[in-house]
Design a protein around this motif. Sequence first.
Motif, short mmCIF file in Angstrom:
data_model
loop_
_atom_site.label_atom_id
_atom_site.label_comp_id
_atom_site.label_asym_id
_atom_site.label_seq_id
_atom_site.Cartn_x
_atom_site.Cartn_y
_atom_site.Cartn_z
N SER A 169 0.64 -1.19 -0.05
CA SER A 169 -0.19 -0.06 -0.19
C SER A 169 0.63 1.79 -0.14
CB SER A 169 -1.11 -0.35 1.41
OG SER A 169 -0.02 -0.06 2.65
N GLY A 170 -0.12 2.33 0.04
CA GLY A 170 1.21 3.68 -0.19
C GLY A 170 0.71 4.67 0.37
N LEU A 171 0.85 5.93 1.32
CA LEU A 171 -0.25 6.95 2.04
C LEU A 171 1.28 7.68 1.92
CD1 LEU A 171 1.95 7.16 4.79
CD2 LEU A 171 0.51 5.83 4.98
N TYR A 241 -2.75 2.35 7.24
CA TYR A 241 -3.87 3.34 7.42
C TYR A 241 -3.88 4.25 9.26
CZ TYR A 241 -8.64 5.90 7.52
OH TYR A 241 -9.20 6.73 7.55
N TRP A 242 -3.38 5.78 8.53
CA TRP A 242 -3.22 6.52 9.50
C TRP A 242 -5.05 6.96 10.77
CZ3 TRP A 242 -0.35 9.44 12.94
CH2 TRP A 242 -0.75 10.50 13.89
N HIS A 243 -4.31 6.73 12.16
CA HIS A 243 -5.90 6.46 12.60
C HIS A 243 -5.47 8.25 13.44
CE1 HIS A 243 -7.79 5.22 16.41
NE2 HIS A 243 -9.25 5.40 15.35
N GLU A 244 -6.40 8.62 13.38
CA GLU A 244 -6.31 9.51 13.50
C GLU A 244 -6.98 9.93 14.96
OE1 GLU A 244 -5.83 14.34 14.41
OE2 GLU A 244 -5.17 12.92 12.41
N LYS A 247 -4.16 8.74 17.07
CA LYS A 247 -2.19 9.41 17.29
C LYS A 247 -1.29 8.58 16.43
CE LYS A 247 -4.44 13.39 17.30
NZ LYS A 247 -4.83 14.03 15.97
N GLY A 248 -2.01 7.09 15.66
CA GLY A 248 -0.57 6.10 15.43
C GLY A 248 -1.29 5.68 13.98
N TYR A 249 -0.10 5.53 13.51
CA TYR A 249 -0.31 4.18 12.22
C TYR A 249 -0.96 3.08 12.73
CZ TYR A 249 1.92 7.83 9.55
OH TYR A 249 1.66 9.26 9.20
N ILE A 250 -1.45 2.54 11.31
CA ILE A 250 -1.78 0.74 11.49
C ILE A 250 -2.04 0.24 10.68
CG2 ILE A 250 -3.75 1.12 13.49
CD1 ILE A 250 -5.87 0.81 11.13
N TYR A 340 -8.18 3.80 -2.12
CA TYR A 340 -7.20 4.89 -2.12
C TYR A 340 -6.95 5.59 -0.67
CZ TYR A 340 -5.85 4.61 -6.78
OH TYR A 340 -5.36 4.77 -8.14
N SER A 341 -5.45 5.92 -0.71
CA SER A 341 -5.58 6.78 0.95
C SER A 341 -5.23 8.23 0.16
CB SER A 341 -4.02 6.23 1.39
OG SER A 341 -2.99 6.17 0.36
N SER A 342 -5.53 9.20 1.15
CA SER A 342 -5.98 10.36 1.23
C SER A 342 -6.95 11.16 -0.08
CB SER A 342 -4.11 11.09 0.05
OG SER A 342 -3.09 10.13 1.00
#
Length: 512
Positions: A169-171, A241-244, A247-250, A340-342
């Motif tokens: 994946s990408g971000l 994926y960013w988990h707002e 405040k961490g990436y999963i 898609y991310s972003s």
Amino acid sequence: MQKNTTDYKIKIEHSFLLIPVKTKKEAERLSFYLEEQKVLEYRIFPVEEEETADYYAPIPVTSWIGKSIRLEGDYPEAFYAKIKQADYLPESGQLHPLMHFTPVTGWMNDPNGLVCQDGIYHLFYQHNAFGTAWDNMSWGHAVSKDLLHWEHRPMAILPDEDGTIFSGSGLCNEQGLLELPEKALVFFYTSAGGSADSPWSEGGQFTQRIAYSIDNGATLHKKNQVIVPNLTEGNRDPKVYWHEESKGYIMSLYLRHHVYAILRSEDLEHWELTQKLPFVTARECPDLRPIPTEEGKEKWILFTASGEYFTGDFDGFRFTNLSGGHMAYQNELPYAGQTYSSLPERVVLMHWMRTENPEKYYTGMMGIPRELTLIKGEEGFILRQSVIREWKEQRVSVREEKKRKQWEEESVRDAALELQLNIQDASVLSVTIYGQKISYQREEGILCVNGDVCKVKEELRDLSILVDREILEVAANEDTLLYFFETDLQDLAGKINVETDQNADSYLWKVQ
């Protein structure tokens, strides 16, 4: 048959090394050496002197310009003599679908690294440039401004001694981590050490790694760093994926059999396992993320390769209160969908279609991307998968019929088509589009496309039929039931005919 087992040297003077491809049963190992260090290895079919290549596979070699490389393999002299160089990617001499993405040549499977930056959508994908079957896994690359019209780019990540390049994946690097600028793109992939397509990495393991781009995705660089070591045999397909809220990436990761893992990181380099999720049938290609509901809220979903998905709650560490599995697809042609991310305002899913594409020098295509929402049904939340807004914005009306049992149109050609039908009152429906035959029998509960019969699980109220070369997509009941069919359609021409036993509303559009 005499083969050349000696070295063959080439001075690189152009951006692409073009390798002749002739599909056969047995491939040989071709190794590439730069300054006596092996830098690439592929399994490639030998081409004999009397044979003509089916096509040429482009290896990006811009960084080698001005240097000499040495090729080593069990190949005849004629094979080496057919190798070319060029400054541009080769084009295809064959017909391709108009609106469904396909590689120029070679094999394609899972979509990878789906990210959008500055209005440019990136599609990376599993790719074997050297044949029309699975092998030599690398990341192919294409870009688009509208998710419908794509421009091909050079292969983005190539195999190495650690393994071939499996899905990921990408971000966007919005947190400014990895000592990279915030505008950098960061990609996560499986280095498939010891895979059947990677004899160079024999004895290796599957590990998760990072690549990045600081030129808007034009060039990807490996960090040569293992961020998640081998957890179990065959673990793969990291989706980050960013988990707002926390405040961490999963990272959702496939382990083996029907078990997935959730990992967490605050710096993208150090990951902690927070949960293992066993299922009964689901496997491969997880995508754990929130999906908007029709009430304007969000619900978390774990989407898997076959299209089986589970809804629940997620706190940044654990996925809980899972529903039973639902199927996003009603037949088995689509696989390995990824979002898609972003994209802050919508969730867009792209999936691979497992088409065979006979008599073509490419295999596989992508479905038309779809926007996801969750709607509350009798069995809990179910996915609505509507064609992207760009498709709806670009389609041009051809015909509209209100309360008609039968009509015919033959003015359209060289365009992909969408036909929408409101069939709530009809018991029998028969449609022909460009020679493709679609029928529905309400009492029997059967949807039939070119003789391929699908048993529908509920009565159909409406249909949206998308027709392109080699593919036909059907969405029903407000885009909650999806069916996909490979066809032999090549010539986008012919009559469009609709017949029902009761009056129905019809809308026909073309897209080019």
